[in-house]
Design an enzyme around this catalytic site. Structure first.
Site, PDB file in Angstrom:
ATOM      1  N   ARG A  61       0.828  -1.225   0.000  1.00 45.81           N
ATOM      2  CA  ARG A  61       0.000   0.000   0.000  1.00 45.81           C
ATOM      3  C   ARG A  61       0.856   1.266   0.000  1.00 45.81           C
ATOM      4  NH1 ARG A  61      -3.177  -3.596  -0.847  1.00 45.81           N
ATOM      5  NH2 ARG A  61      -5.324  -3.746  -0.129  1.00 45.81           N
ATOM      6  N   SER A 101     -11.211  -0.994   2.041  1.00 42.10           N
ATOM      7  CA  SER A 101     -10.577  -1.025   3.371  1.00 42.10           C
ATOM      8  C   SER A 101     -10.346   0.401   3.848  1.00 42.10           C
ATOM      9  CB  SER A 101      -9.213  -1.722   3.303  1.00 42.10           C
ATOM     10  OG  SER A 101      -9.353  -3.040   2.848  1.00 42.10           O
ATOM     11  N   GLU A 143      -6.302   4.226   5.220  1.00 42.72           N
ATOM     12  CA  GLU A 143      -5.867   3.975   3.830  1.00 42.72           C
ATOM     13  C   GLU A 143      -6.264   5.083   2.845  1.00 42.72           C
ATOM     14  OE1 GLU A 143      -5.897  -0.078   1.887  1.00 42.72           O
ATOM     15  OE2 GLU A 143      -7.173   0.952   0.460  1.00 42.72           O
TER      16      GLU A 143
END
Ligand code: FAD
Ligand code: EPU
Length: 339
Positions: free
Chosen positions: A164, A238, A334
């Site tokens: 990520r 998410s 995120e």
């Protein structure tokens, strides 16, 4: 190209956060992007970049110019030893590319099916799912420097991909517009069935009989049972990243919570599914101030009432605080904040 004033972005972000920007444009080619950069410079307007809005937290009022690249095209650049290099415009929808690869019998991105958003945004957080990441098929990207107007090429190393992560979330955040991405796909199936939920789907099957189409359909089915469709229930996938902790902290927690799932990483680190931590903290399915934590996947915050970014952050902070209190683990958010 048109520069439109005071544009409503509520339907342009999948969390349906109410937001407006001062100025908006949607360049369709490189020249349009140069024009947009010049336009913003002349008027001293800050630039923010919007893709499909599926990983964003938008402020109620975004100052300056929002640029949404719409550069299209999927071109085969070269074929070498069964590998096929393709160059894709940043404005292509990622799932359209997955479908194109399937139709052209090219393998490599089937595990990344049903990830919303655009191709241009895929390198930003090195999109990943079911044991694969963008970096596994990534060759290079082209991007325009918003300050100098230079057209620069970034190879895999230059992008500094990690889980990520990329350089475009760090020192180059909002400093470049990605215009094209080059990927290396394969004529022969390159299947990765290592992810536990995916391996389970094929547990009684002869692996040699499984092809890309079976993998695509298994992942689509898993995703559709777990993740809410943003068109029906606003969400950004998410909401938190899975935390990576030390082996020592993992062993201490494992002694207390023997059923805690985990993924062992290189360098004696361990990734823990944040969804499990959030569920243990009592948040799965819970509703607070208009925000609902998804029943089937506690990592997903949903925004059924279209609350503002401030409300979302306040609930997220409570979740972070509960998880910190219970496990001494910090959860990073995120989606990217744009103001
Ligand atoms: P946006 O959300 O619009 O932007 C994200 C960031 O990229 C912002 O910082 C923006 O400024 C920047 N950006 C966008 N385009 C460009 C460009 N051309 N040049 C430079 N910067 C740019 N992600 C995963 O990794 N794995 C998953 O499995 C996954 N599942 C999801 C499921 C759901 C239901 C949802 C809603 C989201 C999911 N996501 C997942 C998150 C999201 O889909 C990805 O992060 C996706 O790459 C975001 O693309 P986007 O075009 O919507 O980008
Ligand atoms: N789990 C729970 N409770 C929950 C949710 C999950 O106990 O409410 C447990 C599951 O039982 C499983 C483990 O957590 O043992 C992992 O769950 P899952 O396979 O659903 O994956 P995840 O770690 O929660 C990550 C990505 C997803 C990606 C999937 C599949 C992050 C932050 N999320 O989720 O990406 O699709 O793996 O690879 O890494 C996204 O980034 O938006 C996203 C959806």
């Amino acid at each position: 190209m048109q520069f439109v004033a005071d544009v409503d972005l509520t339907t342009k972000n999948t969390l349906a956060v109410p937001s407006r920007c001062d100025w908006f444009c949607a360049p369709e080619n490189m020249d349009d992007i140069f024009e947009a950069i010049g336009w913003a410079k002349k008027r001293a307007q800050k630039i923010n970049i919007l893709g499909g809005g599926s990983n964003l937290l938008l402020a109620e009022k975004i100052s300056g110019l929002v640029i949404q690249p719409k550069i299209k095209g999927i071109d085969i650049l070269a074929e070498e030893y069964g590998d096929v290099l393709i160059r894709v415009g940043a404005g292509e929808i990622w799932e359209d590319l997955v479908n194109w690869a399937e139709q052209n019998s090219l393998s490599g991105i089937e595990n990344l099916t049903l990830i919303p958003g655009t191709v241009g945004a895929a390198p930003i957080q090195n999109i990943g799912a079911y044991g694969c990441e963008l970096k596994d098929v990534f060759e290079q990207l082209t991007a325009i420097n918003l300050e100098s107007g230079a057209v620069d090429i970034f190879d895999r190393e230059g992008c500094r991909f990690a889980y990520r992560e990329s350089i475009f979330k760090r020192e180059l955040d909002q400093k470049y517009i990605i215009t094209h991405v080059v990927l290396r796909l394969s004529r022969s199936p390159k299947l990765n069935l290592s992810y536990p939920a995916l391996a389970n789907a094929f547990v009684d099957r002869d692996i040699s009989q499984i092809g890309s189409k079976e993998v695509l359909s298994a992942i689509r089915q898993i995703r559709q049972t777990k993740l809410p469709d943003p068109k029906v229930i606003p969400n950004a996938g998410s909401f938190f990243q899975n935390p990576v902790i030390s082996q020592l902290q993992y062993e201490q927690l494992k002694a207390e919570y023997p059923l805690m799932p985990c993924y062992h990483q290189p360098n004696r680190q361990v990734k823990i599914p944040a969804g499990w931590l959030i569920e243990q903290a009592g948040w799965r399915g819970r509703q607070k101030n208009g925000i609902k934590i998804h029943e089937r996947q506690a990592l997903v915050l949903t925004n059924p009432e279209g609350c503002s970014v401030d409300v979302i952050y306040s609930v997220a902070r409570q979740i972070q605080s509960d998880v910190q209190g219970l496990f001494s683990i910090h959860l990073d958010i995120e989606p990217r904040y744009i103001s």
